[in-house]
Design an enzyme around this catalytic site. Structure first.
Site, mmCIF file in Angstrom:
data_model
loop_
_atom_site.group_PDB
_atom_site.id
_atom_site.type_symbol
_atom_site.label_atom_id
_atom_site.label_comp_id
_atom_site.label_asym_id
_atom_site.label_seq_id
_atom_site.Cartn_x
_atom_site.Cartn_y
_atom_site.Cartn_z
ATOM 1 N N PRO A 71 -17.839 23.508 -6.556
ATOM 2 C CA PRO A 71 -17.014 24.708 -6.729
ATOM 3 C C PRO A 71 -15.719 24.408 -7.476
ATOM 4 O O PRO A 71 -15.047 25.319 -7.964
ATOM 5 C CB PRO A 71 -16.739 25.185 -5.303
ATOM 6 C CG PRO A 71 -17.189 24.106 -4.389
ATOM 7 C CD PRO A 71 -18.028 23.139 -5.156
ATOM 8 N N GLU B 194 -18.505 18.061 2.901
ATOM 9 C CA GLU B 194 -17.217 18.446 2.315
ATOM 10 C C GLU B 194 -17.181 18.174 0.808
ATOM 11 O O GLU B 194 -16.218 18.505 0.128
ATOM 12 C CB GLU B 194 -16.063 17.698 2.993
ATOM 13 C CG GLU B 194 -15.798 18.133 4.419
ATOM 14 C CD GLU B 194 -15.569 19.635 4.538
ATOM 15 O OE1 GLU B 194 -14.814 20.205 3.730
ATOM 16 O OE2 GLU B 194 -16.173 20.251 5.448
ATOM 17 N N ARG C 255 -34.465 29.491 -19.891
ATOM 18 C CA ARG C 255 -34.821 30.696 -20.654
ATOM 19 C C ARG C 255 -34.258 30.652 -22.072
ATOM 20 O O ARG C 255 -34.633 31.447 -22.922
ATOM 21 C CB ARG C 255 -34.467 31.981 -19.910
ATOM 22 C CG ARG C 255 -33.089 32.145 -19.429
ATOM 23 C CD ARG C 255 -33.014 33.170 -18.291
ATOM 24 N NE ARG C 255 -33.785 34.378 -18.532
ATOM 25 C CZ ARG C 255 -33.497 35.312 -19.416
ATOM 26 N NH1 ARG C 255 -32.440 35.175 -20.163
ATOM 27 N NH2 ARG C 255 -34.250 36.379 -19.553
ATOM 28 N N ASP D 135 -29.452 39.541 -24.253
ATOM 29 C CA ASP D 135 -29.017 39.479 -22.860
ATOM 30 C C ASP D 135 -27.495 39.598 -22.749
ATOM 31 O O ASP D 135 -26.771 39.273 -23.690
ATOM 32 C CB ASP D 135 -29.419 38.130 -22.234
ATOM 33 C CG ASP D 135 -30.834 38.162 -21.681
ATOM 34 O OD1 ASP D 135 -31.388 39.260 -21.519
ATOM 35 O OD2 ASP D 135 -31.369 37.074 -21.406
HETATM 36 C C1 LIG Z 1 -19.614 22.989 1.318
HETATM 37 S S1 LIG Z 1 -19.619 22.567 -0.347
HETATM 38 C C2 LIG Z 1 -18.144 21.609 -0.496
HETATM 39 C C3 LIG Z 1 -16.981 22.473 -0.827
HETATM 40 C C4 LIG Z 1 -15.710 21.675 -1.084
HETATM 41 N N1 LIG Z 1 -15.141 21.182 0.139
HETATM 42 C C5 LIG Z 1 -14.711 22.593 -1.755
HETATM 43 O O1 LIG Z 1 -14.092 23.395 -1.072
HETATM 44 O O2 LIG Z 1 -14.595 22.556 -3.008
HETATM 45 C C6 LIG Z 1 -20.881 21.344 -0.464
HETATM 46 C C7 LIG Z 1 -21.508 21.211 -1.826
HETATM 47 O O3 LIG Z 1 -22.093 22.448 -2.215
HETATM 48 C C8 LIG Z 1 -22.103 22.549 -3.621
HETATM 49 N N2 LIG Z 1 -21.455 23.827 -3.979
HETATM 50 C C9 LIG Z 1 -20.899 24.708 -3.127
HETATM 51 N N3 LIG Z 1 -20.415 25.772 -3.761
HETATM 52 C C10 LIG Z 1 -20.690 25.596 -5.076
HETATM 53 C C11 LIG Z 1 -20.439 26.357 -6.240
HETATM 54 N N4 LIG Z 1 -19.799 27.514 -6.210
HETATM 55 N N5 LIG Z 1 -20.868 25.865 -7.438
HETATM 56 C C12 LIG Z 1 -21.509 24.677 -7.494
HETATM 57 N N6 LIG Z 1 -21.759 23.901 -6.417
HETATM 58 C C13 LIG Z 1 -21.364 24.352 -5.209
HETATM 59 C C14 LIG Z 1 -21.381 21.341 -4.163
HETATM 60 O O4 LIG Z 1 -22.346 20.395 -4.592
HETATM 61 C C15 LIG Z 1 -20.611 20.851 -2.968
HETATM 62 O O5 LIG Z 1 -20.382 19.447 -3.027
#
Ligand SMILES: C[S@@+](CC[C@H](N)C(=O)[O-])C[C@H]1O[C@@H](n2cnc3c(N)ncnc32)[C@H](O)[C@@H]1O
Length: 237
Positions: free
Chosen positions: A92, A119, A157, A172
């Site tokens: 994220p 995390e 795609r 698209d």
């Molecule tokens: C619970 S999340 C960790 C969030 C992190 N503590 C933060 O707040 O940025 C666990 C994993 O989910 C994936 N993930 C969660 N949300 C995501 C998003 N919006 N885009 C891409 N990967 C995501 C990532 O690989 C991340 O390491």
């Protein structure tokens, strides 16, 4: 294109790439996807992929050693040159995925995606491997598996030959800096709602003009920030 995905939940991917455009691309050998269990690169008897965070706090952190070993192994086995590859951690905190990024990635030969959990991952994974970070939006999921599926779908795609009529990807949403126009099919009237007259006219120029105007008007109403982008190209179809 070859895609390698590193995850602690490989079973999540068992069926997802067997359907629709992605399934057809795999069958046509435009795309091959290999999913790897991160635990195969652990060295302790518990096959640990996570540990508690330095500095304290809630949750666990994915360990750097198995992640780096997995990615280095997968890359070495591919024998694809580095310039033709994107290595990305789903995160994220990453750069949000866009149609433009998906298009760039679709021109490469090798995509390596790492799904985080808990995390997140030990930051040194990024330092050592130089991986990009890709986000699929400003919200937090419990793992990177679904984001990895999203990335694979978005870029498949765009692979030449993946969609039977390439014009559909060209019109698209986001391809020309605006949203797609609305679509209709039979019946011509449903619960007193008639399909816009112009679409039944057989006048291709008028249809193209109507679609272009609707695409821009809908974009202005729903996502005005897209139209501020200089790369807007009006598309007629
Ligand atoms: C619970 S999340 C960790 C969030 C992190 N503590 C933060 O707040 O940025 C666990 C994993 O989910 C994936 N993930 C969660 N949300 C995501 C998003 N919006 N885009 C891409 N990967 C995501 C990532 O690989 C991340 O390491």
């Amino acid at each position: 294109m070859r895609v390698d995905i590193v995850t602690i939940f490989p079973d999540m991917f068992r069926e997802v790439f067997q359907f629709g455009i992605v399934g057809r691309a795999v069958k046509a050998e435009l795309l091959s996807v290999a999913v790897h269990d991160l635990r195969d690169w652990t060295t302790d008897k518990h096959r640990s992929t996570d540990d508690s965070p330095y500095g304290g706090g809630p949750g666990m952190v994915m360990k750097v050693e198995p992640l780096v070993a997995a990615v280095e192994d997968v890359i070495a086995r591919s024998s694809i040159e580095d310039a033709r590859r994107v290595l990305a951690l789903m995160s994220p905190r990453g750069v949000p995925l866009s149609q433009a990024r998906a298009s760039e990635m679709s021109k490469l030969d090798h995509i390596v995606l790492v799904a985080g959990r808990y995390e997140g991952v030990d930051e040194r994974f990024l330092d050592v491997t130089g991986a990009d970070e890709i986000s699929i939006g400003d919200y937090v999921l419990s793992g990177g598996e679904i984001p990895a599926m999203v990335v694979v779908d978005a870029l498949t795609r765009l692979l030449p030959g993946a969609i039977s009529d390439p014009r559909s990807a060209e019109v698209d949403s986001f391809s020309h800096g605006h949203l797609d126009f609305p679509h209709y099919t039979r019946p011509a009237v449903f619960r007193d709602l008639a399909v816009p007259e112009v679409l039944l006219s057989g006048n291709h120029a008028a249809v193209g003009e109507w679609r272009q105007e609707r695409a821009i008007a809908d974009t202005r109403r729903r996502r005005p920030e897209l139209l501020n982008n200089e790369s807007v190209h009006l598309s007629r179809s």
